[in-house]
Write a protein that holds these residues in place. Structure first.
Motif, PDB file in Angstrom:
ATOM      1  N   GLN A 167       9.891-102.538  57.751  1.00 20.01           N
ATOM      2  CA  GLN A 167       9.780-101.846  59.033  1.00 20.01           C
ATOM      3  C   GLN A 167       9.099-102.682  60.119  1.00 20.01           C
ATOM      4  OE1 GLN A 167       8.003 -97.986  58.446  1.00 20.01           O
ATOM      5  NE2 GLN A 167       9.212 -97.588  56.601  1.00 20.01           N
ATOM      6  N   GLY A 168       8.485-103.800  59.708  1.00 15.60           N
ATOM      7  CA  GLY A 168       7.836-104.675  60.681  1.00 15.60           C
ATOM      8  C   GLY A 168       6.553-104.118  61.258  1.00 15.60           C
ATOM      9  N   VAL A 169       5.910-103.219  60.534  1.00 14.22           N
ATOM     10  CA  VAL A 169       4.640-102.639  60.986  1.00 14.22           C
ATOM     11  C   VAL A 169       3.490-103.409  60.341  1.00 14.22           C
ATOM     12  CG1 VAL A 169       3.194-100.567  61.021  1.00 14.22           C
ATOM     13  CG2 VAL A 169       5.696-100.365  61.202  1.00 14.22           C
ATOM     14  N   ASP A 170       2.623-103.972  61.178  1.00 15.80           N
ATOM     15  CA  ASP A 170       1.511-104.768  60.647  1.00 15.80           C
ATOM     16  C   ASP A 170       0.388-103.858  60.165  1.00 15.80           C
ATOM     17  OD1 ASP A 170      -0.322-106.626  59.907  1.00 15.80           O
ATOM     18  OD2 ASP A 170      -0.756-107.356  61.944  1.00 15.80           O
ATOM     19  N   ILE A 171       0.599-103.278  59.006  1.00 20.17           N
ATOM     20  CA  ILE A 171      -0.400-102.394  58.428  1.00 20.17           C
ATOM     21  C   ILE A 171      -1.505-103.178  57.726  1.00 20.17           C
ATOM     22  CG2 ILE A 171       0.774-102.165  56.202  1.00 20.17           C
ATOM     23  CD1 ILE A 171       0.021 -99.194  56.236  1.00 20.17           C
ATOM     24  N   ILE A 172      -1.348-104.483  57.629  1.00 18.36           N
ATOM     25  CA  ILE A 172      -2.324-105.320  56.933  1.00 18.36           C
ATOM     26  C   ILE A 172      -3.405-105.841  57.875  1.00 18.36           C
ATOM     27  CG2 ILE A 172      -2.648-107.472  55.644  1.00 18.36           C
ATOM     28  CD1 ILE A 172       0.140-107.017  54.448  1.00 18.36           C
ATOM     29  N   ALA A 173      -3.006-106.509  58.944  1.00 17.94           N
ATOM     30  CA  ALA A 173      -3.976-107.037  59.910  1.00 17.94           C
ATOM     31  C   ALA A 173      -4.032-106.212  61.179  1.00 17.94           C
ATOM     32  CB  ALA A 173      -3.671-108.491  60.251  1.00 17.94           C
ATOM     33  N   ARG A 174      -3.156-105.219  61.312  1.00 17.33           N
ATOM     34  CA  ARG A 174      -3.139-104.296  62.441  1.00 17.33           C
ATOM     35  C   ARG A 174      -3.031-105.007  63.785  1.00 17.33           C
ATOM     36  NH1 ARG A 174      -2.568 -98.913  60.620  1.00 17.33           N
ATOM     37  NH2 ARG A 174      -3.549 -98.820  58.561  1.00 17.33           N
ATOM     38  N   GLN A 175      -2.394-106.172  63.791  1.00 14.25           N
ATOM     39  CA  GLN A 175      -2.263-106.968  65.009  1.00 14.25           C
ATOM     40  C   GLN A 175      -3.620-107.214  65.671  1.00 14.25           C
ATOM     41  OE1 GLN A 175       0.801-104.707  67.177  1.00 14.25           O
ATOM     42  NE2 GLN A 175       2.261-106.311  66.623  1.00 14.25           N
ATOM     43  N   SER A 176      -4.602-107.334  64.835  1.00 15.53           N
ATOM     44  CA  SER A 176      -5.954-107.606  65.335  1.00 15.53           C
ATOM     45  C   SER A 176      -5.998-108.976  66.002  1.00 15.53           C
ATOM     46  CB  SER A 176      -6.960-107.563  64.180  1.00 15.53           C
ATOM     47  OG  SER A 176      -8.208-108.058  64.583  1.00 15.53           O
ATOM     48  N   PRO A 177      -6.661-109.098  67.151  1.00 14.99           N
ATOM     49  CA  PRO A 177      -6.756-110.392  67.815  1.00 14.99           C
ATOM     50  C   PRO A 177      -7.835-111.281  67.218  1.00 14.99           C
ATOM     51  CG  PRO A 177      -7.876-108.748  69.124  1.00 14.99           C
ATOM     52  CD  PRO A 177      -7.250-108.006  67.961  1.00 14.99           C
ATOM     53  N   CYS A 178      -8.590-110.733  66.277  1.00 19.61           N
ATOM     54  CA  CYS A 178      -9.683-111.505  65.682  1.00 19.61           C
ATOM     55  C   CYS A 178      -9.996-110.979  64.287  1.00 19.61           C
ATOM     56  CB  CYS A 178     -10.934-111.403  66.573  1.00 19.61           C
ATOM     57  SG  CYS A 178     -12.396-112.218  65.901  1.00 19.61           S
ATOM     58  N   LEU A 179     -10.171-111.894  63.360  1.00 22.25           N
ATOM     59  CA  LEU A 179     -10.616-111.564  62.007  1.00 22.25           C
ATOM     60  C   LEU A 179     -11.906-112.325  61.721  1.00 22.25           C
ATOM     61  CD1 LEU A 179      -7.297-111.774  59.914  1.00 22.25           C
ATOM     62  CD2 LEU A 179      -8.415-109.707  60.795  1.00 22.25           C
ATOM     63  N   ILE A 180     -12.867-111.631  61.166  1.00 20.32           N
ATOM     64  CA  ILE A 180     -14.117-112.275  60.756  1.00 20.32           C
ATOM     65  C   ILE A 180     -14.233-112.185  59.245  1.00 20.32           C
ATOM     66  CG2 ILE A 180     -16.623-112.250  60.898  1.00 20.32           C
ATOM     67  CD1 ILE A 180     -16.406-111.054  63.658  1.00 20.32           C
ATOM     68  N   PHE A 181     -14.283-113.332  58.603  1.00 17.60           N
ATOM     69  CA  PHE A 181     -14.460-113.397  57.147  1.00 17.60           C
ATOM     70  C   PHE A 181     -15.925-113.686  56.834  1.00 17.60           C
ATOM     71  CE2 PHE A 181      -9.971-114.120  57.568  1.00 17.60           C
ATOM     72  CZ  PHE A 181      -9.408-113.563  56.428  1.00 17.60           C
ATOM     73  N   ILE A 182     -16.427-113.024  55.807  1.00 16.84           N
ATOM     74  CA  ILE A 182     -17.744-113.369  55.276  1.00 16.84           C
ATOM     75  C   ILE A 182     -17.523-114.111  53.964  1.00 16.84           C
ATOM     76  CG2 ILE A 182     -19.900-112.529  54.294  1.00 16.84           C
ATOM     77  CD1 ILE A 182     -19.991-110.319  56.178  1.00 16.84           C
ATOM     78  N   VAL A 183     -18.162-115.250  53.852  1.00 19.45           N
ATOM     79  CA  VAL A 183     -18.092-116.026  52.613  1.00 19.45           C
ATOM     80  C   VAL A 183     -19.506-116.290  52.125  1.00 19.45           C
ATOM     81  CG1 VAL A 183     -15.910-117.110  53.269  1.00 19.45           C
ATOM     82  CG2 VAL A 183     -18.048-118.257  53.816  1.00 19.45           C
ATOM     83  N   THR A 184     -19.620-116.519  50.844  1.00 27.31           N
ATOM     84  CA  THR A 184     -20.911-116.832  50.248  1.00 27.31           C
ATOM     85  C   THR A 184     -20.689-117.737  49.048  1.00 27.31           C
ATOM     86  OG1 THR A 184     -22.994-115.858  49.463  1.00 27.31           O
ATOM     87  CG2 THR A 184     -20.957-114.874  48.650  1.00 27.31           C
ATOM     88  N   LYS A 185     -21.746-118.191  48.439  1.00 31.23           N
ATOM     89  CA  LYS A 185     -21.623-119.073  47.283  1.00 31.23           C
ATOM     90  C   LYS A 185     -21.032-118.304  46.106  1.00 31.23           C
ATOM     91  CE  LYS A 185     -25.454-122.012  48.733  1.00 31.23           C
ATOM     92  NZ  LYS A 185     -26.808-122.529  48.410  1.00 31.23           N
ATOM     93  N   ARG A 186     -20.232-118.991  45.315  1.00 25.12           N
ATOM     94  CA  ARG A 186     -19.556-118.351  44.181  1.00 25.12           C
ATOM     95  C   ARG A 186     -20.540-117.686  43.226  1.00 25.12           C
ATOM     96  NH1 ARG A 186     -14.217-119.103  43.111  1.00 25.12           N
ATOM     97  NH2 ARG A 186     -13.065-120.697  44.294  1.00 25.12           N
TER      98      ARG A 186
END
Length: 269
Positions: A167-186
């Motif tokens: 259907q071409g609906v961005d239900i995953i990223a919601r067409q967000s203009p910005c994504l912020i990832f948090i990362v840390t040590k394994r």
């Protein structure tokens, strides 16, 4: 320099700092608080912050770097209204927030509680539309693998994939203009819970500076599972792991009402 420096002329010997220490490494001596287990300090600063007369200093949490509490705490009605009015935003205007706005948003996350006060979280901000699309595509690929492997969420993932692929609906990223990832040590076993606390701060602070946010659940789950193609797109170092993802942008719409929730479910025992 020892862990603690006590102004003996000011110290009341009240023991509040000793009782407030989460690591339980302080003792009340004849001349004030003492510490004989320097390496056990969590650098939380509770002992210095709680002292009623400012008689204590801690080499890991210096008194000189602490700001006094001056503004009054929100009254209960104002706080309740603010918390109720916050909405998870999934419809954004196309332009991404500025670096200054995002820095301000993430700066408040530094004050969120983290397990053992580790503060060992790092942020990766994506604002390139093509890169964000690559993230969403990678998560969709991961879902297809999960479905093929008989995941317990396969029926749910199929529905998501139908909307995203067919259907071409961005239900995953919601067409967000910005994504912020948090990362840390394994090796950080509490990274996910700490990330949730930081994003809770971001979610609450964002409306005060004109931003909208929501946890990117599908992307977060894929990242936490360690899906390598996603790690490569985000640029996560080998010794690090993804523990969360947040969508951020300018809200496209303004909510006029506050929906009700289910009744409070509680037992007092």
């Amino acid at each position: 320099m020892n862990l603690l420096t006590v102004n003996k002329d000011k110290c009341l010997r009240c023991g509040i700092c000793v009782e407030s220490c989460p690591a339980c490494i302080l003792e009340l001596g004849s001349e004030g608080p003492e510490c004989h287990v320097d390496r056990g300090c969590m650098s939380c600063g509770h002992c210095v912050a709680v002292c009623p007369v400012g008689a204590l200093d801690n080499k890991y949490a210096p008194l000189a770097e602490m700001r006094p509490v001056t503004k009054p705490i929100l009254d209960a009605e104002t706080a309740y209204e603010f918390l109720r009015s916050r909405r998870s935003i999934r419809c954004f205007k196309p332009q991404p927030p500025t670096e200054e706005e995002l820095t301000r948003l993430l700066d408040v996350c530094r004050y969120a509680p983290t397990a053992t006060n580790s503060q060992s979280l790092y942020y990766i901000v994506l604002r390139n539309p093509e890169q964000i699309k690559q993230v969403a595509d990678a998560v969709a690929d991961w879902m297809e693998i999960e479905v093929a492997n008989g995941s317990t969420n396969k029926r749910y993932y199929r529905n998501v994939l139908q909307k995203y692929r067919e259907q071409g609906v961005d239900i995953i990223a919601r067409q967000s203009p910005c994504l912020i990832f948090i990362v840390t040590k394994r090796l950080n076993g509490c990274g996910e819970s700490s990330a949730e606390q930081c994003f809770a701060y971001a979610n609450l602070f964002a409306p005060t500076i004109g931003l909208g946010t929501t946890i990117a659940g599908f992307i977060s789950e894929c990242g936490v599972k360690g899906y390598e193609p996603l790690r490569e797109i985000v640029g996560v170092a080998p010794k690090m792991k993804i523990v969360g993802c947040l969508m951020v942008g300018y809200p496209k719409y303004k909510y006029k009402r506050m929906p009700e929730r289910q009744h409070l479910k509680v037992e007092f025992r």
